[in-house]
Design a protein around this motif. Structure first.
Motif, PDB file in Angstrom:
ATOM      1  N   PHE A 125     -23.175 -17.245  25.790  1.00  0.00           N
ATOM      2  CA  PHE A 125     -23.803 -16.043  26.332  1.00  0.00           C
ATOM      3  C   PHE A 125     -24.048 -15.005  25.248  1.00  0.00           C
ATOM      4  CE2 PHE A 125     -22.306 -17.888  30.195  1.00  0.00           C
ATOM      5  CZ  PHE A 125     -23.127 -17.398  31.180  1.00  0.00           C
ATOM      6  N   GLN A 126     -25.233 -14.402  25.297  1.00  0.00           N
ATOM      7  CA  GLN A 126     -25.480 -13.196  24.532  1.00  0.00           C
ATOM      8  C   GLN A 126     -25.288 -12.006  25.466  1.00  0.00           C
ATOM      9  OE1 GLN A 126     -28.144 -15.392  25.070  1.00  0.00           O
ATOM     10  NE2 GLN A 126     -28.185 -16.618  23.216  1.00  0.00           N
ATOM     11  N   SER A 127     -25.330 -10.799  24.908  1.00  0.00           N
ATOM     12  CA  SER A 127     -25.210  -9.590  25.732  1.00  0.00           C
ATOM     13  C   SER A 127     -26.582  -8.948  25.851  1.00  0.00           C
ATOM     14  CB  SER A 127     -24.222  -8.600  25.105  1.00  0.00           C
ATOM     15  OG  SER A 127     -22.923  -9.130  25.123  1.00  0.00           O
ATOM     16  N   TRP A 128     -27.153  -8.977  27.065  1.00  0.00           N
ATOM     17  CA  TRP A 128     -28.474  -8.388  27.246  1.00  0.00           C
ATOM     18  C   TRP A 128     -28.356  -6.968  27.783  1.00  0.00           C
ATOM     19  CZ3 TRP A 128     -26.950 -13.155  28.969  1.00  0.00           C
ATOM     20  CH2 TRP A 128     -27.493 -14.236  28.294  1.00  0.00           C
ATOM     21  N   THR A 129     -27.415  -6.764  28.680  1.00  0.00           N
ATOM     22  CA  THR A 129     -27.203  -5.424  29.192  1.00  0.00           C
ATOM     23  C   THR A 129     -25.836  -4.980  28.707  1.00  0.00           C
ATOM     24  OG1 THR A 129     -26.285  -6.288  31.243  1.00  0.00           O
ATOM     25  CG2 THR A 129     -28.645  -5.879  31.198  1.00  0.00           C
ATOM     26  N   ASP A 156     -29.924 -21.575  35.209  1.00  0.00           N
ATOM     27  CA  ASP A 156     -30.418 -20.306  34.670  1.00  0.00           C
ATOM     28  C   ASP A 156     -29.518 -19.164  35.127  1.00  0.00           C
ATOM     29  OD1 ASP A 156     -32.840 -21.644  33.678  1.00  0.00           O
ATOM     30  OD2 ASP A 156     -33.401 -21.764  35.781  1.00  0.00           O
ATOM     31  N   LEU A 157     -29.810 -17.975  34.615  1.00  0.00           N
ATOM     32  CA  LEU A 157     -29.030 -16.785  34.952  1.00  0.00           C
ATOM     33  C   LEU A 157     -29.919 -15.779  35.662  1.00  0.00           C
ATOM     34  CD1 LEU A 157     -27.292 -16.257  31.485  1.00  0.00           C
ATOM     35  CD2 LEU A 157     -26.391 -17.497  33.453  1.00  0.00           C
ATOM     36  N   ILE A 158     -29.381 -15.151  36.687  1.00  0.00           N
ATOM     37  CA  ILE A 158     -30.124 -14.106  37.384  1.00  0.00           C
ATOM     38  C   ILE A 158     -29.175 -12.967  37.715  1.00  0.00           C
ATOM     39  CG2 ILE A 158     -29.841 -15.235  39.640  1.00  0.00           C
ATOM     40  CD1 ILE A 158     -32.699 -14.162  40.281  1.00  0.00           C
ATOM     41  N   GLN A 159     -29.577 -11.753  37.342  1.00  0.00           N
ATOM     42  CA  GLN A 159     -28.747 -10.577  37.565  1.00  0.00           C
ATOM     43  C   GLN A 159     -29.478  -9.586  38.461  1.00  0.00           C
ATOM     44  OE1 GLN A 159     -28.398  -7.572  34.502  1.00  0.00           O
ATOM     45  NE2 GLN A 159     -26.201  -7.299  34.877  1.00  0.00           N
ATOM     46  N   HIS A 168     -31.703  -5.764  36.521  1.00  0.00           N
ATOM     47  CA  HIS A 168     -32.304  -6.810  37.334  1.00  0.00           C
ATOM     48  C   HIS A 168     -33.075  -7.709  36.375  1.00  0.00           C
ATOM     49  CE1 HIS A 168     -31.986  -5.309  41.694  1.00  0.00           C
ATOM     50  NE2 HIS A 168     -31.161  -4.588  40.963  1.00  0.00           N
ATOM     51  N   LEU A 169     -32.439  -8.826  35.993  1.00  0.00           N
ATOM     52  CA  LEU A 169     -32.969  -9.674  34.932  1.00  0.00           C
ATOM     53  C   LEU A 169     -32.939 -11.142  35.336  1.00  0.00           C
ATOM     54  CD1 LEU A 169     -30.967  -8.102  31.944  1.00  0.00           C
ATOM     55  CD2 LEU A 169     -33.326  -7.568  32.577  1.00  0.00           C
ATOM     56  N   ALA A 170     -33.805 -11.924  34.700  1.00  0.00           N
ATOM     57  CA  ALA A 170     -33.776 -13.381  34.831  1.00  0.00           C
ATOM     58  C   ALA A 170     -33.780 -13.964  33.425  1.00  0.00           C
ATOM     59  CB  ALA A 170     -34.979 -13.882  35.621  1.00  0.00           C
ATOM     60  N   LEU A 171     -32.897 -14.928  33.183  1.00  0.00           N
ATOM     61  CA  LEU A 171     -32.791 -15.572  31.881  1.00  0.00           C
ATOM     62  C   LEU A 171     -32.816 -17.079  32.090  1.00  0.00           C
ATOM     63  CD1 LEU A 171     -30.338 -13.038  31.867  1.00  0.00           C
ATOM     64  CD2 LEU A 171     -31.133 -13.293  29.509  1.00  0.00           C
ATOM     65  N   LYS A 176     -31.955 -26.026  25.085  1.00  0.00           N
ATOM     66  CA  LYS A 176     -31.553 -26.252  23.693  1.00  0.00           C
ATOM     67  C   LYS A 176     -30.336 -25.423  23.308  1.00  0.00           C
ATOM     68  CE  LYS A 176     -36.387 -27.108  22.447  1.00  0.00           C
ATOM     69  NZ  LYS A 176     -37.547 -26.674  21.596  1.00  0.00           N
ATOM     70  N   GLY A 177     -29.734 -24.785  24.306  1.00  0.00           N
ATOM     71  CA  GLY A 177     -28.513 -24.051  24.034  1.00  0.00           C
ATOM     72  C   GLY A 177     -28.630 -22.548  24.090  1.00  0.00           C
ATOM     73  N   LYS A 178     -29.789 -22.029  24.527  1.00  0.00           N
ATOM     74  CA  LYS A 178     -29.962 -20.589  24.594  1.00  0.00           C
ATOM     75  C   LYS A 178     -30.523 -20.179  25.949  1.00  0.00           C
ATOM     76  CE  LYS A 178     -30.748 -19.849  19.633  1.00  0.00           C
ATOM     77  NZ  LYS A 178     -31.673 -19.309  18.616  1.00  0.00           N
ATOM     78  N   TRP A 179     -30.336 -18.883  26.258  1.00  0.00           N
ATOM     79  CA  TRP A 179     -30.879 -18.282  27.475  1.00  0.00           C
ATOM     80  C   TRP A 179     -31.972 -17.312  27.048  1.00  0.00           C
ATOM     81  CZ3 TRP A 179     -28.203 -20.538  31.443  1.00  0.00           C
ATOM     82  CH2 TRP A 179     -26.911 -20.995  31.174  1.00  0.00           C
ATOM     83  N   GLU A 180     -33.163 -17.459  27.624  1.00  0.00           N
ATOM     84  CA  GLU A 180     -34.302 -16.637  27.234  1.00  0.00           C
ATOM     85  C   GLU A 180     -34.687 -15.682  28.359  1.00  0.00           C
ATOM     86  OE1 GLU A 180     -35.566 -16.678  24.304  1.00  0.00           O
ATOM     87  OE2 GLU A 180     -34.817 -18.559  23.435  1.00  0.00           O
ATOM     88  N   LEU A 181     -34.831 -14.385  28.007  1.00  0.00           N
ATOM     89  CA  LEU A 181     -35.315 -13.421  29.000  1.00  0.00           C
ATOM     90  C   LEU A 181     -36.679 -13.839  29.502  1.00  0.00           C
ATOM     91  CD1 LEU A 181     -34.317  -9.972  27.453  1.00  0.00           C
ATOM     92  CD2 LEU A 181     -33.679 -10.803  29.712  1.00  0.00           C
ATOM     93  N   ASN A 182     -36.874 -13.722  30.821  1.00  0.00           N
ATOM     94  CA  ASN A 182     -38.128 -14.130  31.422  1.00  0.00           C
ATOM     95  C   ASN A 182     -38.592 -13.053  32.387  1.00  0.00           C
ATOM     96  OD1 ASN A 182     -39.834 -15.618  33.596  1.00  0.00           O
ATOM     97  ND2 ASN A 182     -39.700 -17.106  31.937  1.00  0.00           N
ATOM     98  N   PRO A 183     -39.880 -12.694  32.356  1.00  0.00           N
ATOM     99  CA  PRO A 183     -40.359 -11.646  33.271  1.00  0.00           C
ATOM    100  C   PRO A 183     -40.445 -12.106  34.720  1.00  0.00           C
ATOM    101  CG  PRO A 183     -42.196 -12.563  32.036  1.00  0.00           C
ATOM    102  CD  PRO A 183     -40.953 -13.163  31.444  1.00  0.00           C
ATOM    103  N   GLY A 184     -40.361 -13.391  34.939  1.00  0.00           N
ATOM    104  CA  GLY A 184     -40.441 -13.908  36.302  1.00  0.00           C
ATOM    105  C   GLY A 184     -39.087 -13.937  36.976  1.00  0.00           C
ATOM    106  N   TRP A 185     -39.127 -14.127  38.280  1.00  0.00           N
ATOM    107  CA  TRP A 185     -37.940 -14.273  39.121  1.00  0.00           C
ATOM    108  C   TRP A 185     -37.004 -13.065  39.081  1.00  0.00           C
ATOM    109  CZ3 TRP A 185     -39.347 -19.009  36.592  1.00  0.00           C
ATOM    110  CH2 TRP A 185     -39.852 -19.977  37.471  1.00  0.00           C
ATOM    111  N   VAL A 186     -37.507 -11.908  38.667  1.00  0.00           N
ATOM    112  CA  VAL A 186     -36.683 -10.705  38.706  1.00  0.00           C
ATOM    113  C   VAL A 186     -36.524 -10.273  40.165  1.00  0.00           C
ATOM    114  CG1 VAL A 186     -36.533  -8.270  38.071  1.00  0.00           C
ATOM    115  CG2 VAL A 186     -37.333  -9.961  36.407  1.00  0.00           C
ATOM    116  N   ILE A 187     -35.306 -10.045  40.588  1.00  0.00           N
ATOM    117  CA  ILE A 187     -35.042  -9.672  41.976  1.00  0.00           C
ATOM    118  C   ILE A 187     -35.419  -8.209  42.194  1.00  0.00           C
ATOM    119  CG2 ILE A 187     -33.242  -9.376  43.723  1.00  0.00           C
ATOM    120  CD1 ILE A 187     -31.795 -11.720  42.498  1.00  0.00           C
TER     121      ILE A 187
END
Length: 351
Positions: A125-129, A156-159, A168-171, A176-187
């Motif tokens: 995990f990285q720290s996004w927020t 995937d991760l959804i906050q 309110h984020l989707a990753l 390949k071992g990383k989580w990428e921020l994505n503009p979709g699926w944001v709640i």
């Protein structure tokens, strides 16, 4: 509300979920109820012969869960930010930790497919927020859930934490071992909150799971007696408001009690093996409700499949507890019969 240490688990590998109880060190509260595939659960009986081959849980030095920061699912006090999930999509459950904003407590242990877990940088995990699983201090719920949002086979991760859009984020898992921020699926904001209420505390009655059987996770809210929202996954990158699959009022509440605060003992699980999640309530010893998913956007009330009353208790267990306990059972237990009574471990089990 009497809390009983239950977990849903398919212990006999027949395609139907069973009930496993292990409450403290009282062996009368260590029981397994096998799904009879017709209308409910039957208490499993201990076999009189071949005890080592049928129905016993075998102690083993393998699959010992590593200790992380003096804890696993929880610290001495509070949530230790540990979850169980298959992060690399190899079919084996892994262990991930993300406790607060301390990078030393952001760890991933991959299942070695043999006898345990090994520390890895994959899926770390990285720290996004401010933090990840618990909040930045390591205490409290950061409203981060695990789900395969795009049905690519990777978790995937959804906050959705309170009313702060920045939380309110989707990753998406890149495989390949990383989580990428994505503009979709944001709640979006749901009743001024997300998984948590507007202030970031309390349960907003929002759950993420596939309600329509298309393989994509959806969002269903049932907070108290009056807050009902259903958002179906559009299979592309968004959520669509739907009148379908709205949770009915259950004992003046939904996932939470009528005030929107306490757990109402309501869970969604496929009880009849048709591939669709159903609604079950078991709150204290007298509230028992079952609604089967009809596959067409609604729920049908049933008199069958009601949860048995055991020691005046029922289902109350947090999402985290239910998920982690169930996954641990899958990994650490060897079963080959229809009798699976749990033995006491260190004078206790789930509690």
């Amino acid at each position: 509300m009497a809390i009983t240490a239950y977990a849903w688990q398919m212990v006999d590998n027949d395609g139907y979920v069973d009930l496993v109880q292990a409450d403290g060190n009282d062996m009368e509260q260590h029981n397994t109820f096998i799904n009879n595939r017709i209308d409910g659960w039957v208490l499993a009986s201990l076999p009189l012969s071949r005890l080592d081959l049928e129905g016993n849980w075998q102690a083993s030095s393998n699959w010992e869960v590593p200790i992380m920061d003096k804890g696993l699912m929880k610290e001495w006090e509070g949530n230790n930010g540990v979850r169980l999930a298959d992060v690399n999509s190899d079919g084996f459950i892994d262990i991930i930790q993300a406790d607060g904003d301390d990078s030393d407590q952001h760890l991933t242990f991959l299942n070695n497919r043999k006898n345990g877990w090994e520390l890895s940088r994959f899926g770390r995990f990285q720290s996004w927020t401010k933090a990840v699983l618990p909040k930045n201090s390591g205490g409290g719920d950061n409203a981060l859930q695990l789900a395969d949002l795009n049905k690519d086979g990777y978790i995937d991760l959804i906050q959705a934490d309170g009313d702060d859009p920045a939380q309110h984020l989707a990753l998406l898992n890149d495989g390949k071992g990383k989580w990428e921020l994505n503009p979709g699926w944001v709640i979006p904001l749901i009743d001024n909150g997300g998984f948590t209420e507007s202030g970031g505390d309390g349960d907003n009655g929002l759950r993420v799971l596939d309600v329509n059987g298309d393989g994509y996770p959806d969002l269903v809210q049932a907070d108290g007696v009056d807050q009902r929202t259903v958002l179906l996954n559009d299979k592309v990158s968004n959520w669509s408001v739907s009148p379908l699959y709205e949770i009915p009022e259950i004992d003046n509440g939904g996932f939470t009690e009528n005030s929107g605060d306490n757990d109402n003992g309501v869970r969604l699980v496929d009880v009849n093996g048709d591939g669709l999640v159903d609604i079950l309530q078991a709150d204290d010893e007298d509230q028992r409700v079952v609604y089967l998913n009809n596959g067409n956007g609604g729920w049908l009330g049933q008199s069958a499949w009601k949860i048995p009353v055991i020691h005046n208790g029922a289902l109350p267990m947090t999402t985290v507890q239910a998920t982690t306990v169930s996954a641990l059972q899958t990994l650490t237990s060897t079963v080959s019969s229809t009798s699976f009574r749990l033995t006491a471990i260190a004078s206790g089990m789930f509690t």
